[in-house]
Write an enzyme that holds these catalytic residues in place. Sequence first.
Site, short mmCIF file in Angstrom:
data_model
loop_
_atom_site.label_atom_id
_atom_site.label_comp_id
_atom_site.label_asym_id
_atom_site.label_seq_id
_atom_site.Cartn_x
_atom_site.Cartn_y
_atom_site.Cartn_z
CB CYS A 1 -1.36 0.04 1.22
SG CYS A 1 -2.43 -1.19 1.51
CD GLU B 1 2.71 -1.21 3.56
OE1 GLU B 1 1.85 -0.21 2.50
OE2 GLU B 1 3.04 -2.22 2.99
#
Lengths: 261, 842
Positions: free
Chosen positions: B438, B440
């Site tokens: 997502c 990170e």
Amino acid sequence: MELTEVKGRIFDIQRFSVHDGPGIRSIVFLKGCRLRCRWCCNPESQEYDIQTMNKDGVIETVGRDVTVGEVMEEVEKDRIFYRRSGGGMTLSGGESMCQPDFAEALFMEAHERGINTAIETTACASAETVRRLVPHIDTVMMDIKHMNSEKHYTYTGQHNEKMLENAKLIADMSDNFIIRVPVIPTFNDTEEEIRAIAQFASRLRGVEQLHLLPYHAFGTDKYRWLGREYTLPEIEPPSNEHMERLLAVVNATGLHGQIGG
Amino acid sequence: MSWTFKGELPKSERIGLLIENLFRDQPQIEPDRALLITESYKATEGEPMITRRAKAFAHILKNIPITIRDHELVVGASSKAPRSCQTFPEYSWEWLESELETVGTRSADPFYVSEETKKALRGVHSYWKGKTSSERAFAYMAPEARQAIDHNIFTPGNYYYNGIGHVTVDYGKVLRVGFHGIRREAEAALAKCSVSDGDYNRRSAFLQAVILSCDAVCEYAARYAELAHMKAKSEPNAKRAAELEQIAKNCERVPAEGATSFYEACQSFWIVQLLVQVESSGHSISPGRFDQYMYPYYAADMAAGKITMEYAQELIDCVWIKLNDLNKVRDAASAEGFAGYSMFQNLICGGQDADGLDATNDLSFMCIEASRHVHLPQPSLSVRVWNGTPHEFLIKAAELTRTGIGLPAYYNDEVIIPQLLEHGETMEEARDYNIIGCVEPQSPHKTDGWHDAAFFNMCRPLELVFSSGVDQGVQIGPRTKPVSEMGSFEEFFAAYEEQMNYMIKLMVNADNAIDVAHAELCPLPFESCMVDDCIANGKSMQEGGARYNFTGPQGFGVANVADAMWAIKTLVFEQRKYSLSDFKDAMEHNYGQDMDAAWAQKLTATVVKELAEKGVSVDNAQIVQIYREIATNKATPDQKACYEKLLADIRALDKFGNDKPAIDAMARRAGYVYTRPLTQYTNPRGGVYQAGLYPVSANVPLGAQTGATPDGRLAFTPVADGVSPSAGSDVSGPTAAANSVSRLDHFICSNGTLYNMKFHPSALKGRAGLESFVALVRGYFDQKGSHMQFNVVSRDTLLDAQAHPENYKSLVVRVAGYSALFTTLSKSLQDDIIKRTEQGGF
């Protein structure tokens, strides 16, 4: 008196405005206007007095007195976005030239802080006011609604001569002067009427752009909330095809026309 | 680096045909991998686990069906049917066994399962009883941590039941030296060992596992070469036959050897991307800086006049389609949390190179172009933004955003590089970062980031403050002072911190238990051979072989906690209009709003347990009676009026997201309650914990397990997503919302923050709209926000898509850290997306 202490009357500050002047802008809406345009989508802006609107049961006060410092505090919040987009503060209304001391202080204070300035105006003001304000305005956007003074009077409550004179004055003083025309069916939406405005505008020194703003009826509820009658007959917004035709008329005068702000 | 890209490139006819094939059928579950790994495990019992893993991987690659789909230029598929999946019983299988009959018809991410497949899976599942990583993790986990999971305080479900994934391997190295090169590296390392070394046995087993895996991959590609060759022979269309011959040639060379052309590089890349996802079920296998490691092959072919830009674009588009061909079945609850069949293969372009120069090149533009062409959720396309990013590149990205696909997501170098430096990475490594899954960040192919380690619902410990740590009659948290006895806001806040600290500790215990289980039972030799410094360290990533090791569980609901704290501070301790007991009472009655069945059930459980603790036993008939009383016992009209008054007063307060510095400061403080304690913990791989603030889509299902909160949020409604303001509460325009969100501390959230903004298409109209949009992103990033993503689709469109899903099969929306097909999302998640405040231009 410090610029920041100058007082004036506004009814709204709208952030992230992207259709009125360059970049991302905050629009300060000043209260009070000399015109009474029948299509006006901000009828609550017209009276200088603080008013109440009855939004179908919810009472809302329109208008508040503020200092230049208080306005700047709100305007400053988007400073980073102005810098990234070439935006800044726009004064609108109402007619901000009706509060010349306040408008001048706002413009000067904004410039002091490195914030770009713009105005949306009818130029219904004295030549002296125009001379005072324009040097502090980076972009002037002026409405011209009709070249026929009588018809202008019938639909706005004012003759147009003084405003057209002011247009020439602004043209001499401003390096960034844009003419905007609200296109109102039944009032000024024929090719002849638009051509007349465009021809006038094309003769103004330095004017390169003319924006055609198609009529919309978003403001009609507000008339009811103010207990006023909406005096325009039921008209439909102009069609896209018609706007394109009018755009061609504008471009034919050598101006760069666009639909929308 | 420089670029010449201008305007647009055409989309070839092939791309449309490939997409059509991709979506012809519903995704399926195929049994082959489960059967093959079971066979292999049965034959290797007693051997070292790393050896068994390599042998199983080799056995799978040797025997799994292979397929070349019509019109493909880049080949390799893990399933016969497009967009279908294999299963991974070594991690967990009970959920699949019990959901086999419902997985085909469930609302989130259904998969068709044939009767033969069901039979085959049932046949092998029994072998895995007692052998899975999830069972091992359960055994290691502290009882109180399990209890906290049962009470939905946090959920480590992702890694509890699946592989870890969340990695960017060294694609560039495979392109340069091939698996023969990596094999040689492992052999050299092995040659340096002496049989008498203390760690020889484990080290040599790992290196031999690497060698075995490299060989298996080369053989797998050879199978494709043979298949392509055979297909070419029987192909009546001469043009297609020539294509198939070329495919055969490519697969004969790569990925065994280094790539010698852009086409071979695409094929080599894809085999790596595919097989990492055959070895393990971990998702978020992120290609990372595709525009950087692919560029030398593109530039060489272009300079030699071997390819045109159009042809290179077609190849990239083909790779994009392959990224959508992979799929993964999750248990029903996780499917809600990761809705939309998402694989989170994050691919990022632009940014700086290791020397700090702008890295934007033609491929950066062509990656954006590929997403425009295929218009599919994968890859999760991201762009890096820094002060030196070319304006034209951001305009190109904004044009893709305007299509409403929810891509790309925007990331801020100016925040992320310092985050990585703070963790002791070198400047060169930090500048080379990419994004996993997502949101990170990590430096590629040297990090085992464990980025999605758990979802932590920051609202649940807030509920526990009001019940002194009791949930449904069970003391699960610290026995903090009853709220009726609290005399100051700081006392209340301290109680929240105490509940949070305790629950964070338990989450760390749960994650570390799972971590150990993966090291013991599911080490991954193939993935590890492409991650520094596993070969040098002589151990797999799962055993701590990577250079950098983190565990990154993510908190969500920070906006709710901020608004709740603000409401309590203002209404209880400043205005003194209400007491904390008034809040407690109103929240228990859901602010006088309708009590639904789930809420009544929860209250019934509480009452029954309380009675049991007092020694009163209740039979079933009495339980039904209690339930009826609760369900029908709506508050009296007087009570209801009080609750509704409180709710109205809460709703009238300013909320986070409207550029109010005092509330925004509260949000920053609320964020610290999660992020600061977390960073003091360590994991079994020798790394540290790092905090993220993002929810994937778990804010909806986990919100459905959360009672009413003091911010006026009603029971079981979604919790705020990521660092975004609560849905519908940011009403002062996008710049005000962005200013507020930027006032959180994004630097401490080195596992990423997620800020969702929804735009009406009118706000992005024309060049001026794009310019304003870019300025908005720039302005947010100037204030050190780290991530921003957008949904550009009108509310009317979404409502219509809900009513007529058949007309909107390809409507892609941004969910959380990823995009998904709108019609595949559950109704409640669809509603949440519709409800997010829509920002227009004025």
